[in-house]
Motif scaffolding. Structure first.
Motif, PDB file in Angstrom:
ATOM      1  N   MET A 102      -6.387  -3.293 -14.657  1.00  0.00           N
ATOM      2  CA  MET A 102      -5.796  -3.066 -13.352  1.00  0.00           C
ATOM      3  C   MET A 102      -4.915  -4.270 -13.018  1.00  0.00           C
ATOM      4  SD  MET A 102      -7.731  -2.246  -9.756  1.00  0.00           S
ATOM      5  CE  MET A 102      -8.046  -0.559 -10.183  1.00  0.00           C
TER       6      MET A 102
ATOM      7  N   LYS B  48      -2.865  -6.890 -10.599  1.00  0.00           N
ATOM      8  CA  LYS B  48      -3.218  -7.577  -9.349  1.00  0.00           C
ATOM      9  C   LYS B  48      -2.733  -6.806  -8.133  1.00  0.00           C
ATOM     10  CE  LYS B  48      -2.877 -12.043  -7.087  1.00  0.00           C
ATOM     11  NZ  LYS B  48      -2.434 -13.422  -7.196  1.00  0.00           N
TER      12      LYS B  48
ATOM     13  N   VAL C  37      -5.148  -3.844  -6.887  1.00  0.00           N
ATOM     14  CA  VAL C  37      -6.510  -4.117  -6.437  1.00  0.00           C
ATOM     15  C   VAL C  37      -6.607  -3.880  -4.931  1.00  0.00           C
ATOM     16  CG1 VAL C  37      -8.298  -5.888  -6.219  1.00  0.00           C
ATOM     17  CG2 VAL C  37      -6.879  -5.791  -8.277  1.00  0.00           C
TER      18      VAL C  37
ATOM     19  N   GLY D 227      -8.249  -8.737 -13.056  1.00  0.00           N
ATOM     20  CA  GLY D 227      -7.044  -7.932 -13.198  1.00  0.00           C
ATOM     21  C   GLY D 227      -5.953  -8.741 -13.865  1.00  0.00           C
TER      22      GLY D 227
END
Length: 131
Positions: free
Chosen positions: A1, A3, A6, A23
């Motif tokens: 994922m 940044k 998130v 991430g």
């Protein structure tokens, strides 16, 4: 994922704190990222409400001599059968029997002490459970 993906929403169940997730940053390297999620908050609140409802139902069952105080304290401590079985180092089929009042009455102090430790209570609170 990445940044940027998130979740950064508010979560009242964390009491102002945030959790950590790993991430990718802009350079493609893993980095710790603080996060909070409304979905997680909803799930936590729903679970807590469910355990409170199970506690209430259990109190009625105790009044009718169906369930034992062990079942009540299991729900009060937000445990399920596998968690409690692990905490007291017993097979789940055995713990399941102890959740019934007719089997609870025959338990010795050694077994009750295991449950008391798991629930962080005195053994007397189990033996002399008052509604």
């Amino acid at each position: 994922m990445k940044k940027i993906e998130v979740p950064q929403e508010k979560n009242s169940t964390l009491d102002g704190q945030r959790k950590v997730m790993y991430g990718l940053n802009e350079s493609g390297e893993f980095q710790r990222i603080n996060y909070a999620s409304n979905v997680e908050e909803f799930a936590t609140i729903t679970a807590v409400e469910e355990y409170k409802e199970l506690e209430k139902e259990c109190l009625e069952e105790i009044k009718n001599n169906i369930s034992s105080p062990i079942k009540y304290f299991m729900y009060k401590n937000r445990m399920d059968l596998p968690t409690l079985s692990n905490a007291v180092s017993m097979f789940s089929f055995r713990v399941k029997r102890h959740l019934k009042m007719k089997h609870f009455r025959n338990l010795n102090d050694k077994i009750l002490q295991k449950y008391a430790i798991a629930f962080s209570i005195n053994i007397e609170e189990l033996k002399d459970f008052n509604l």
